[in-house]
Structure formats: C-alpha cells, structure tokens
Design a protein around this motif. Sequence first.
Motif, PDB file in Angstrom:
ATOM      1  N   MET A   8       0.862  -1.350   0.084  1.00  0.00           N
ATOM      2  CA  MET A   8       0.068   0.041   0.159  1.00  0.00           C
ATOM      3  C   MET A   8       1.119   1.233   0.081  1.00  0.00           C
ATOM      4  O   MET A   8       1.898   1.375   0.763  1.00  0.00           O
ATOM      5  CB  MET A   8      -0.814  -0.048   1.214  1.00  0.00           C
ATOM      6  N   GLU A   9       0.707   2.156  -1.292  1.00  0.00           N
ATOM      7  CA  GLU A   9       1.191   3.336  -0.920  1.00  0.00           C
ATOM      8  C   GLU A   9       0.304   4.400  -0.248  1.00  0.00           C
ATOM      9  O   GLU A   9      -0.748   4.678  -0.734  1.00  0.00           O
ATOM     10  CB  GLU A   9       1.729   3.624  -2.611  1.00  0.00           C
ATOM     11  N   VAL A  10       1.151   5.087   0.655  1.00  0.00           N
ATOM     12  CA  VAL A  10       0.540   6.354   1.279  1.00  0.00           C
ATOM     13  C   VAL A  10       1.286   7.593   1.592  1.00  0.00           C
ATOM     14  O   VAL A  10       2.422   7.157   1.534  1.00  0.00           O
ATOM     15  CB  VAL A  10      -0.221   5.988   2.683  1.00  0.00           C
ATOM     16  N   THR A  11       0.966   8.498   1.340  1.00  0.00           N
ATOM     17  CA  THR A  11       1.632   9.848   1.558  1.00  0.00           C
ATOM     18  C   THR A  11       2.285   9.790   2.981  1.00  0.00           C
ATOM     19  O   THR A  11       1.547   9.315   3.943  1.00  0.00           O
ATOM     20  CB  THR A  11       0.864  11.084   1.288  1.00  0.00           C
ATOM     21  N   TYR A  12       3.169  10.619   3.322  1.00  0.00           N
ATOM     22  CA  TYR A  12       3.703  10.945   4.519  1.00  0.00           C
ATOM     23  C   TYR A  12       2.665  11.347   5.648  1.00  0.00           C
ATOM     24  O   TYR A  12       2.617  10.948   6.647  1.00  0.00           O
ATOM     25  CB  TYR A  12       4.896  11.924   4.638  1.00  0.00           C
ATOM     26  N   SER A  13       1.804  12.188   5.132  1.00  0.00           N
ATOM     27  CA  SER A  13       0.617  12.880   5.842  1.00  0.00           C
ATOM     28  C   SER A  13      -0.283  11.830   6.231  1.00  0.00           C
ATOM     29  O   SER A  13      -1.043  11.900   7.550  1.00  0.00           O
ATOM     30  CB  SER A  13       0.059  14.100   5.330  1.00  0.00           C
ATOM     31  N   GLU A  14      -0.669  10.982   5.205  1.00  0.00           N
ATOM     32  CA  GLU A  14      -1.306   9.900   5.416  1.00  0.00           C
ATOM     33  C   GLU A  14      -0.981   8.642   6.516  1.00  0.00           C
ATOM     34  O   GLU A  14      -1.893   8.461   7.402  1.00  0.00           O
ATOM     35  CB  GLU A  14      -1.793   9.127   4.151  1.00  0.00           C
ATOM     36  N   GLY A  15       0.287   8.524   6.466  1.00  0.00           N
ATOM     37  CA  GLY A  15       0.753   7.749   7.396  1.00  0.00           C
ATOM     38  C   GLY A  15       0.819   8.389   8.789  1.00  0.00           C
ATOM     39  O   GLY A  15       0.557   7.394   9.850  1.00  0.00           O
ATOM     40  N   LEU A  19      -0.994   6.529  12.044  1.00  0.00           N
ATOM     41  CA  LEU A  19      -0.443   6.343  13.255  1.00  0.00           C
ATOM     42  C   LEU A  19      -1.088   7.130  14.271  1.00  0.00           C
ATOM     43  O   LEU A  19      -1.249   6.461  15.472  1.00  0.00           O
ATOM     44  CB  LEU A  19       0.903   6.850  13.196  1.00  0.00           C
ATOM     45  N   GLU A  20      -1.754   8.410  14.090  1.00  0.00           N
ATOM     46  CA  GLU A  20      -2.313   8.945  15.240  1.00  0.00           C
ATOM     47  C   GLU A  20      -3.649   8.553  15.515  1.00  0.00           C
ATOM     48  O   GLU A  20      -4.068   8.329  16.764  1.00  0.00           O
ATOM     49  CB  GLU A  20      -2.405  10.588  14.641  1.00  0.00           C
ATOM     50  N   LEU A  21      -4.220   7.939  14.601  1.00  0.00           N
ATOM     51  CA  LEU A  21      -5.765   7.192  14.648  1.00  0.00           C
ATOM     52  C   LEU A  21      -5.441   5.899  15.658  1.00  0.00           C
ATOM     53  O   LEU A  21      -6.067   5.627  16.372  1.00  0.00           O
ATOM     54  CB  LEU A  21      -6.258   6.880  13.316  1.00  0.00           C
ATOM     55  N   ALA A  22      -4.346   5.204  15.074  1.00  0.00           N
ATOM     56  CA  ALA A  22      -4.075   3.773  15.905  1.00  0.00           C
ATOM     57  C   ALA A  22      -3.669   4.144  17.437  1.00  0.00           C
ATOM     58  O   ALA A  22      -4.124   3.537  18.277  1.00  0.00           O
ATOM     59  CB  ALA A  22      -2.884   3.294  15.094  1.00  0.00           C
ATOM     60  N   GLN A  23      -2.777   5.075  17.393  1.00  0.00           N
ATOM     61  CA  GLN A  23      -2.601   5.631  19.006  1.00  0.00           C
ATOM     62  C   GLN A  23      -4.042   6.046  19.588  1.00  0.00           C
ATOM     63  O   GLN A  23      -4.173   5.526  20.945  1.00  0.00           O
ATOM     64  CB  GLN A  23      -1.634   6.807  19.072  1.00  0.00           C
ATOM     65  N   ASP A  24      -4.614   6.732  18.925  1.00  0.00           N
ATOM     66  CA  ASP A  24      -6.020   7.241  19.886  1.00  0.00           C
ATOM     67  C   ASP A  24      -6.992   5.905  19.968  1.00  0.00           C
ATOM     68  O   ASP A  24      -7.460   5.718  21.126  1.00  0.00           O
ATOM     69  CB  ASP A  24      -6.937   8.024  18.885  1.00  0.00           C
ATOM     70  N   VAL A  25      -7.162   5.100  18.952  1.00  0.00           N
ATOM     71  CA  VAL A  25      -7.748   3.826  19.200  1.00  0.00           C
ATOM     72  C   VAL A  25      -7.142   3.068  20.269  1.00  0.00           C
ATOM     73  O   VAL A  25      -8.143   2.420  21.380  1.00  0.00           O
ATOM     74  CB  VAL A  25      -7.824   2.965  18.034  1.00  0.00           C
TER      75      VAL A  25
END
Length: 64
Positions: A8-15, A19-25
């Motif tokens: 999967m290709e994601v931009t730096y800001s998407e990544g 990561l922020e979403l994963a931390q929040d979850v």
Amino acid sequence: MLQVLTEMEVTYSEGEAALELAQDVFELFTEAMKELFGHSKTNSCNTVLQVSSISAFDRAFEYQ
C-alpha cells in the motif's frame, strides 16, 4: 493481508494520520479495559468477567 499492507502506498501525511488514529484507538481500548477491570474487581457478580483471577492482567495495569 500483510502483503496488501506492505504494498500500500500512502503519503507521509496519510501515514502520520494513520499512526495518530491507531494511537487514539489504542488509548481508548486501554481505558475501556481499565474500566472493565475495575468493574470486575468491585462487582459481586463473578459472571461479568473473571479477569481478577488472571494475575498477568492485573500486573499489566500496575505499570501504567
């Protein structure tokens, strides 16, 4: 699934957002488990959860 994720290709800001979403979850899950554990320790109904008998679970929250 791992292959899909690695390709999967994601931009730096998407990544960063992912990561922020994963931390929040993870933080929400941790808080929910702490609440559930606290409830199980004070609730007289042993059928709700019997995690108090799992010493490793108890120790996991001592270091928080």
